[in-house]
Design a protein around this motif. Structure first.
Motif, PDB file in Angstrom:
ATOM      1  N   ALA A 146      50.867 -61.258 100.919  1.00 44.75           N
ATOM      2  CA  ALA A 146      51.420 -61.190  99.568  1.00 44.75           C
ATOM      3  C   ALA A 146      52.427 -60.056  99.432  1.00 44.75           C
ATOM      4  CB  ALA A 146      50.280 -61.008  98.557  1.00 44.75           C
ATOM      5  N   SER A 147      52.124 -58.904 100.011  1.00 41.82           N
ATOM      6  CA  SER A 147      53.025 -57.756  99.919  1.00 41.82           C
ATOM      7  C   SER A 147      54.364 -58.050 100.591  1.00 41.82           C
ATOM      8  CB  SER A 147      52.378 -56.525 100.569  1.00 41.82           C
ATOM      9  OG  SER A 147      51.173 -56.192  99.928  1.00 41.82           O
ATOM     10  N   ARG A 148      54.315 -58.738 101.720  1.00 39.37           N
ATOM     11  CA  ARG A 148      55.548 -59.060 102.431  1.00 39.37           C
ATOM     12  C   ARG A 148      56.428 -59.982 101.591  1.00 39.37           C
ATOM     13  NH1 ARG A 148      58.362 -61.760 106.460  1.00 39.37           N
ATOM     14  NH2 ARG A 148      58.936 -60.446 108.249  1.00 39.37           N
ATOM     15  N   LEU A 149      55.813 -60.968 100.956  1.00 41.76           N
ATOM     16  CA  LEU A 149      56.571 -61.878 100.099  1.00 41.76           C
ATOM     17  C   LEU A 149      57.210 -61.142  98.926  1.00 41.76           C
ATOM     18  CD1 LEU A 149      54.550 -65.223  99.671  1.00 41.76           C
ATOM     19  CD2 LEU A 149      56.814 -64.909 100.673  1.00 41.76           C
ATOM     20  N   VAL A 150      56.413 -60.303  98.262  1.00 34.91           N
ATOM     21  CA  VAL A 150      56.905 -59.602  97.076  1.00 34.91           C
ATOM     22  C   VAL A 150      58.037 -58.662  97.443  1.00 34.91           C
ATOM     23  CG1 VAL A 150      56.297 -57.935  95.277  1.00 34.91           C
ATOM     24  CG2 VAL A 150      54.747 -59.815  95.807  1.00 34.91           C
ATOM     25  N   MET A 151      57.860 -57.898  98.498  1.00 33.12           N
ATOM     26  CA  MET A 151      58.888 -56.937  98.890  1.00 33.12           C
ATOM     27  C   MET A 151      60.162 -57.611  99.378  1.00 33.12           C
ATOM     28  SD  MET A 151      56.782 -53.748 100.614  1.00 33.12           S
ATOM     29  CE  MET A 151      55.861 -54.748 101.775  1.00 33.12           C
ATOM     30  N   ALA A 152      60.046 -58.886  99.779  1.00 31.36           N
ATOM     31  CA  ALA A 152      61.227 -59.637 100.192  1.00 31.36           C
ATOM     32  C   ALA A 152      61.940 -60.262  99.006  1.00 31.36           C
ATOM     33  CB  ALA A 152      60.835 -60.715 101.198  1.00 31.36           C
ATOM     34  N   GLY A 153      61.375 -60.068  97.803  1.00 29.63           N
ATOM     35  CA  GLY A 153      62.038 -60.563  96.610  1.00 29.63           C
ATOM     36  C   GLY A 153      61.549 -61.901  96.111  1.00 29.63           C
ATOM     37  N   PRO A 168      59.763 -64.556  93.843  1.00 29.44           N
ATOM     38  CA  PRO A 168      59.306 -64.503  92.446  1.00 29.44           C
ATOM     39  C   PRO A 168      57.779 -64.452  92.391  1.00 29.44           C
ATOM     40  CG  PRO A 168      60.999 -66.187  92.726  1.00 29.44           C
ATOM     41  CD  PRO A 168      60.612 -65.727  94.102  1.00 29.44           C
ATOM     42  N   LEU A 169      57.251 -63.676  91.470  1.00 27.85           N
ATOM     43  CA  LEU A 169      55.796 -63.508  91.391  1.00 27.85           C
ATOM     44  C   LEU A 169      55.055 -64.820  91.123  1.00 27.85           C
ATOM     45  CD1 LEU A 169      55.390 -60.062  89.603  1.00 27.85           C
ATOM     46  CD2 LEU A 169      55.730 -60.603  92.011  1.00 27.85           C
ATOM     47  N   ARG A 202      48.994 -62.654  86.684  1.00 26.38           N
ATOM     48  CA  ARG A 202      48.390 -61.374  86.298  1.00 26.38           C
ATOM     49  C   ARG A 202      47.869 -60.591  87.496  1.00 26.38           C
ATOM     50  NH1 ARG A 202      44.216 -63.124  81.752  1.00 26.38           N
ATOM     51  NH2 ARG A 202      44.053 -64.864  83.229  1.00 26.38           N
ATOM     52  N   MET A 203      47.133 -61.243  88.383  1.00 22.24           N
ATOM     53  CA  MET A 203      46.589 -60.536  89.542  1.00 22.24           C
ATOM     54  C   MET A 203      47.713 -60.076  90.480  1.00 22.24           C
ATOM     55  SD  MET A 203      43.383 -60.196  89.228  1.00 22.24           S
ATOM     56  CE  MET A 203      42.910 -59.741  90.900  1.00 22.24           C
ATOM     57  N   VAL A 204      48.725 -60.891  90.627  1.00 19.36           N
ATOM     58  CA  VAL A 204      49.839 -60.519  91.497  1.00 19.36           C
ATOM     59  C   VAL A 204      50.582 -59.324  90.917  1.00 19.36           C
ATOM     60  CG1 VAL A 204      51.999 -61.317  92.526  1.00 19.36           C
ATOM     61  CG2 VAL A 204      50.063 -62.875  92.345  1.00 19.36           C
ATOM     62  N   GLU A 205      50.829 -59.349  89.620  1.00 21.02           N
ATOM     63  CA  GLU A 205      51.514 -58.224  88.972  1.00 21.02           C
ATOM     64  C   GLU A 205      50.682 -56.950  89.081  1.00 21.02           C
ATOM     65  OE1 GLU A 205      52.136 -59.571  85.049  1.00 21.02           O
ATOM     66  OE2 GLU A 205      53.810 -60.874  85.553  1.00 21.02           O
ATOM     67  N   HIS A 249      54.460 -53.573  91.645  1.00 12.20           N
ATOM     68  CA  HIS A 249      55.222 -52.341  91.880  1.00 12.20           C
ATOM     69  C   HIS A 249      55.979 -52.371  93.195  1.00 12.20           C
ATOM     70  CE1 HIS A 249      51.523 -51.792  94.180  1.00 12.20           C
ATOM     71  NE2 HIS A 249      52.147 -50.866  94.875  1.00 12.20           N
ATOM     72  N   MET A 250      55.627 -53.326  94.078  1.00 13.16           N
ATOM     73  CA  MET A 250      56.295 -53.380  95.373  1.00 13.16           C
ATOM     74  C   MET A 250      57.617 -54.129  95.314  1.00 13.16           C
ATOM     75  SD  MET A 250      53.098 -54.213  97.881  1.00 13.16           S
ATOM     76  CE  MET A 250      51.761 -53.033  98.084  1.00 13.16           C
TER      77      MET A 250
END
Length: 402
Positions: free
Chosen positions: A338-345, A347-348, A361-364, A369-370
């Motif tokens: 999940a962190s890799r996806l979020v930091m790569a941009g 969408p949540l 909600r859980m992802v946010e 913040h990443m």
């Protein structure tokens, strides 16, 4: 008499009086129910053990309401209805509804709730008893696996802020189980009131754990450190973000090579989902399924048997140690995905769908913040221009470094 068929009584004894309630059913049979001690020698303690006349009236009225709905359900026929009885009934109902965490919940019940609270009758349960138990649970270090019949072993107590947070978070989760069981008992009319637990509050702001994730180099080291039979499970977790329990039940037919997806049929929340794979993920699963029939297990142990509930713990710990990654659990491979996806941009909402969450909600909470400039981009995209500041040709000149 309070109303037709309902009466509040006082029974005198050598050690002080007691309040009793009497109910006459439709057949004319009278039933009695002990309410608690009268305030003869001691002042009322708020209804926990000693009741004033007004408190006895209120408790009797609650019992009359239950008895009017069905006396057999209002009073346990084999003695006081205890906390353990409530937990047993709730666990049975949870399994009947298809709850996915029944074994984990039962372990918490058996180890953390029944020993200190199980024998207490619901009519004797008080807010103070629950709060004292909740506080004690938050100060107890984590349990270690212990041989049957031996004294329970515990980890060394971690007094760091993170250690305190984890214990309080665990205490909150167990409190949730207890309150759910007691509310179930209330709904089943096994008790007349929820005063003992309704106002018991969990610890605040203890669920926002610091997310541990692996970067690409660490993930490669971990995979290389795994033995060849366990390695595919770790690779699959890093490439899909699926939970261990979701992976070990996959069959070859759950991989769709045309769509490039893996079908998670059995999830923690009970809702199936399709995980979209990267090119690397498609290649991995294509290799795992080559030459196998749809009913074959996607992952099996070296002896051909299925991976069990805790079979991943030892090989994963050995691999983490060999890769020199410090403390790490299998579940944190899901965090890494999940962190890799979020930091790569990504969408949540997309990340939430991949993980199987119904909303963001859980992802946010754990990963928002990443995301690069996630908060700033969201504010600027939605706030708009108020027209308060006129355009200017003046350009700001940053102060040169000394």
């Amino acid at each position: 008499m309070i109303s037709k068929g309902c009466a509040l009584g006082y029974r005198k004894s050598a050690r002080g009086g007691n309040w009793i309630a009497r109910f006459r059913d439709d057949a004319g049979k009278q039933h009695y129910h002990a309410l608690g001690a009268a305030d003869d020698a001691m002042d009322s303690d708020g209804g926990a053990l000693v009741l004033s006349y007004a408190e006895a009236q209120r408790r009797a009225d609650d019992w009359f309401k239950l008895a009017a709905r069905g006396f057999e359900e209002a009073v346990a026929p084999t003695g006081p209805y205890t906390v353990k009885d409530a937990l047993t009934d709730y666990a049975t109902a949870y399994k009947r509804r298809g709850g996915k965490a029944a074994d984990t919940m039962q372990s918490s019940i058996d180890a953390l709730i029944v020993p200190p609270l199980g024998s207490i009758a619901l009519s004797k349960l008080t807010r103070r008893k629950i709060e004292n138990w909740h506080e004690a649970l938050s100060t107890t270090p984590a349990r270690l696996r212990t041989k049957p019949g031996k004294e329970q072993n515990f980890r060394e107590k971690d007094e760091t802020p993170e250690g305190v947070r984890r214990r309080r978070s665990t205490a909150n989760r167990v409190l949730t189980i207890l309150k759910a069981a007691l509310n179930h008992a209330m709904a089943d009319r096994k008790t007349a009131t929820d005063e003992a637990w309704r106002t018991v509050k969990p610890f605040r702001e203890v669920d926002a754990a610091r997310v541990r994730y692996l970067n690409d180099q660490e993930a490669q080291r971990l995979v290389n450190a795994c033995d060849k039979d366990f390695r595919p499970l770790v690779q699959a977790a890093l490439l899909t973000g699926a939970r261990y329990g979701e992976l070990v039940v996959l069959t070859v037919g759950d991989f769709n090579p045309d769509a490039g997806t893996v079908h998670i049929r059995f999830s923690k929340g009970g809702k199936a989902r399709h995980i979209v794979l990267s090119d690397e993920g498609k290649s991995f699963f294509a290799d795992r399924t080559a030459g196998k029939t749809a009913a074959n297990r996607m992952f099996a142990r070296a002896d051909g048997d299925a991976w069990g509930v805790s079979h991943q713990k030892r090989p994963f710990a050995d691999a983490v140690k060999a890769a020199k990654l410090g403390k790490l659990t299998f579940h944190e491979l899901r965090h890494s995905y999940a962190s890799r996806l979020v930091m790569a941009g990504a969408p949540l909402p997309v990340v939430a769908a991949q993980l199987g969450h119904s909303d963001t909600r859980m992802v946010e909470k754990h990963y928002g913040h990443m995301s690069k400039n996630y908060v700033a981009d969201t504010v600027r995209a939605h706030f708009g221009n108020m027209g308060l500041v006129q355009p200017t040709n003046v350009a700001s000149m940053r102060r040169a470094a000394d």
